[in-house]
Enzyme design. Sequence first.
Site, short mmCIF file in Angstrom:
data_model
loop_
_atom_site.label_atom_id
_atom_site.label_comp_id
_atom_site.label_asym_id
_atom_site.label_seq_id
_atom_site.Cartn_x
_atom_site.Cartn_y
_atom_site.Cartn_z
CG ASN A 188 -1.25 1.08 1.95
OD1 ASN A 188 -0.44 1.76 2.56
ND2 ASN A 188 -2.50 1.39 1.84
CG ASP A 189 -0.68 5.04 -1.28
OD1 ASP A 189 -1.26 4.43 -0.35
OD2 ASP A 189 -1.16 6.05 -1.83
N GLY A 217 -6.33 9.69 0.06
CA GLY A 217 -6.83 8.91 1.20
C GLY A 217 -5.92 9.14 2.40
CD GLU A 238 -5.94 0.77 5.42
OE1 GLU A 238 -6.46 1.88 5.26
OE2 GLU A 238 -5.08 0.30 4.65
CG HIS A 241 -10.92 3.40 6.16
ND1 HIS A 241 -11.77 4.18 5.40
CD2 HIS A 241 -9.86 3.11 5.37
CE1 HIS A 241 -11.25 4.33 4.19
NE2 HIS A 241 -10.09 3.70 4.14
CB CYS A 251 -15.73 6.90 4.55
SG CYS A 251 -14.01 6.50 4.24
CB CYS A 253 -14.23 2.26 3.74
SG CYS A 253 -14.98 3.01 5.19
CB CYS A 258 -13.57 7.20 7.87
SG CYS A 258 -14.46 5.66 7.85
CD GLU A 260 -9.55 7.40 2.78
OE1 GLU A 260 -8.62 6.73 3.27
OE2 GLU A 260 -10.19 7.03 1.79
ZN LIG Z 1 -13.68 4.82 5.74
#
Ligand SMILES: [Zn+2]
Length: 400
Positions: A188-189, A217, A238, A241, A251, A253, A258, A260
């Site tokens: 993941n980045d 994100g 994460e 989230h 969000c 997700c 969240c 984000e």
């Molecule tokens: Zn989320």
Amino acid sequence: MEGVTTNVKVMGGLNESLVVNMIRRRGPISRVDIAKLTGLTAPTVTNVSGKLIEAGLIQEYMVGEYSGGRRPVLLKANSEMVNMIIVDIRSKEIKGYLINGELEVAEEICHDIRNLDKDKILSLVEDTIAKCYASDNGKLAMAIGIIVRGPVMSREGLSLFSPSTGWHNVPLKYIMEEKFRLPVFVENDMRAMALGAYHYGPYRDIKNAVFLGVGGGIGSGIILNGELYRGLGDSAGEIGHTVVDVNGPACSCGNSGCLEAMASETALIAMVTEAIEQGESSLLYEMVESNINAIRPEHIYTAAGDGDLLAIKALQHVGRYLGMGAANIINIFNPQLVLIGGGIVKGQQFMEETMKEVIKERALGNCYSSTRIEFSTEGRRAALKGIVDLVMEGIFFSLK
Ligand SMILES: [Zn+2]
């Protein structure tokens, strides 16, 4: 080159892996320092480094002014001999590189992925790898590394969900290994950025740190006792989230409220767009010639720099929520360092104060007092360093 590959294959065990990883991350480095940092005995380091020199993975290196006494002999990796193909799948484009362990780029390819569907993007990833492989020296590639946005199960090479591509449960590692017959490593980045910023920056002596990456994100890389913490299912970090407002906006997700959805660059754009739609005046409106759908994060940083109140207010809002996110991190992990990275760093001067105030307010005093809060300006290069590190570690580890 084939010599190096073959020699890696015949390398020994954990000690070799420890020493070679220490040298390639920190070299040029003395045998004495390697012993100190790895906890191995001096004779073991001498023995192992001798084998590594013979295998062509490292070499001796003389440095410094000669000031009498014994000239220090240091060790450095032959990383320029380790070639790999890296694909960085970003929100608007795919970048492909044929690159070596010293981050020297031999080939670079870029594809725009805006308005493309998920299957087309996947075939462009294949295409990018194929082109790098077909380039001059492409056949020297020993492995493939892929950076993807969104949650990833790194060991399985599975992209669980990626907002920029529309992917759900895409087995990138499996697909690309079948196709190219090279080991594939996926990360993941934000975790790639964390690895790059940690292992190759000024922070590597810090044992507990959290890298909070904020771009389209929000993600994080959690370094515990000097290692990236991956969690049971390899999807730790994460933080984007975690819910910071139960009544907050939807969000990507599927949840709502969240971090984000409150403090990413995507949230930043949504905030200013909505305010302009409701009639708030802003320089941004002219900057995009009245087409508010064309507002990008860069416009907002520029407008804030020009004194635009809406842009400044939006960045302060982001600062407030990032402060809450950071306070949660500090309360849970009690790290020495929280390092903020990603695109949002361009708005640092407008949000730093708010963010630090909120952290001070919300984090428990005993956790907060020893934590450094810093911004990383390294950007995407840190992610590239991180994935190269991951691939090299994987090559040396998996082949031993
Ligand atoms: Zn989320």
